[in-house]
Design a protein around this motif. Structure first.
Motif, PDB file in Angstrom:
ATOM      1  N   HIS A 100       0.839  -1.201   0.000  1.00 26.53           N
ATOM      2  CA  HIS A 100       0.000   0.000   0.000  1.00 26.53           C
ATOM      3  C   HIS A 100       0.868   1.241   0.000  1.00 26.53           C
ATOM      4  O   HIS A 100       2.069   1.182   0.266  1.00 26.53           O
ATOM      5  CB  HIS A 100      -1.010   0.008   1.160  1.00 26.53           C
ATOM      6  N   GLU A 101       0.251   2.369  -0.322  1.00 26.22           N
ATOM      7  CA  GLU A 101       0.964   3.641  -0.291  1.00 26.22           C
ATOM      8  C   GLU A 101       1.377   3.931   1.141  1.00 26.22           C
ATOM      9  O   GLU A 101       0.590   3.764   2.073  1.00 26.22           O
ATOM     10  CB  GLU A 101       0.044   4.739  -0.813  1.00 26.22           C
ATOM     11  N   HIS A 113       5.367  -0.699   2.037  1.00 27.83           N
ATOM     12  CA  HIS A 113       5.056   0.666   1.631  1.00 27.83           C
ATOM     13  C   HIS A 113       5.614   0.952   0.242  1.00 27.83           C
ATOM     14  O   HIS A 113       6.766   0.618  -0.049  1.00 27.83           O
ATOM     15  CB  HIS A 113       5.673   1.670   2.603  1.00 27.83           C
ATOM     16  N   SER A 115       5.497   4.138  -3.068  1.00 27.05           N
ATOM     17  CA  SER A 115       5.132   5.509  -3.422  1.00 27.05           C
ATOM     18  C   SER A 115       3.696   5.516  -3.927  1.00 27.05           C
ATOM     19  O   SER A 115       3.134   4.454  -4.247  1.00 27.05           O
ATOM     20  CB  SER A 115       6.059   6.028  -4.521  1.00 27.05           C
ATOM     21  N   HIS A 116       3.108   6.694  -4.047  1.00 29.73           N
ATOM     22  CA  HIS A 116       1.744   6.787  -4.570  1.00 29.73           C
ATOM     23  C   HIS A 116       1.650   6.145  -5.949  1.00 29.73           C
ATOM     24  O   HIS A 116       0.775   5.304  -6.184  1.00 29.73           O
ATOM     25  CB  HIS A 116       1.281   8.245  -4.623  1.00 29.73           C
ATOM     26  N   ALA A 119       2.040   2.356  -5.735  1.00 32.42           N
ATOM     27  CA  ALA A 119       0.891   1.727  -5.073  1.00 32.42           C
ATOM     28  C   ALA A 119      -0.302   1.635  -6.027  1.00 32.42           C
ATOM     29  O   ALA A 119      -0.979   0.608  -6.092  1.00 32.42           O
ATOM     30  CB  ALA A 119       0.506   2.512  -3.818  1.00 32.42           C
TER      31      ALA A 119
END
Length: 136
Positions: A100-101, A113, A115-116, A119
């Protein structure tokens, strides 16, 4: 959207060093290498996206190694135990581990995690049932 279409048509998508091989043996899905904090998408046995930077589980909350299946996806998820957002969650363990972001500087409580942009790309292109291989 372009990334989704390109992947669906079988075109490689450049991202940082897209020509790099992944350390995984899966034919479809995602590959994660913990030791280098990198992840890839794999399509028809080849890297289609990545490597992209990631962070993963901190000591005491290690991201598990092994081969898993994508179980479910939730675009606007909220972590109840850690009281925080988990945008573009793609779950691959039954105990809540997901791509996920999130922060690329702070380790997680086990999740991966991204990056946008990464993700969104993982969320849009990983299908339920596809494999996620996590290597040390």
């Amino acid at each position: 959207m372009i990334a989704t279409l390109a992947l669906a048509l079988g075109f490689a998508i450049p991202a940082q060093a897209a020509a790099a091989d992944s350390p995984c043996s899966i034919a479809e899905g995602a590959c994660l290498r913990l030791s280098t904090n990198e992840a890839w998408l794999i399509y028809h046995g080849s890297v289609s996206y990545g490597p992209v930077p990631v962070t993963h589980g901190r000591p005491g909350y290690e991201t598990p190694t092994g081969t898993f299946s994508v179980l479910r996806k939730v675009q606007n998820e909220w972590s109840v135990p850690y009281n925080g957002p988990m945008p573009y969650s793609t779950y691959f363990t039954s105990d809540g581990i997901a791509f996920h972001e999130g922060s690329l500087s702070e380790p997680s409580h086990g999740c991966v995690h991204l990056s946008h942009e990464a993700a969104v790309t993982f969320f849009d292109n990983l299908l339920i049932g596809e494999q996620v291989q996590v290597v040390p």
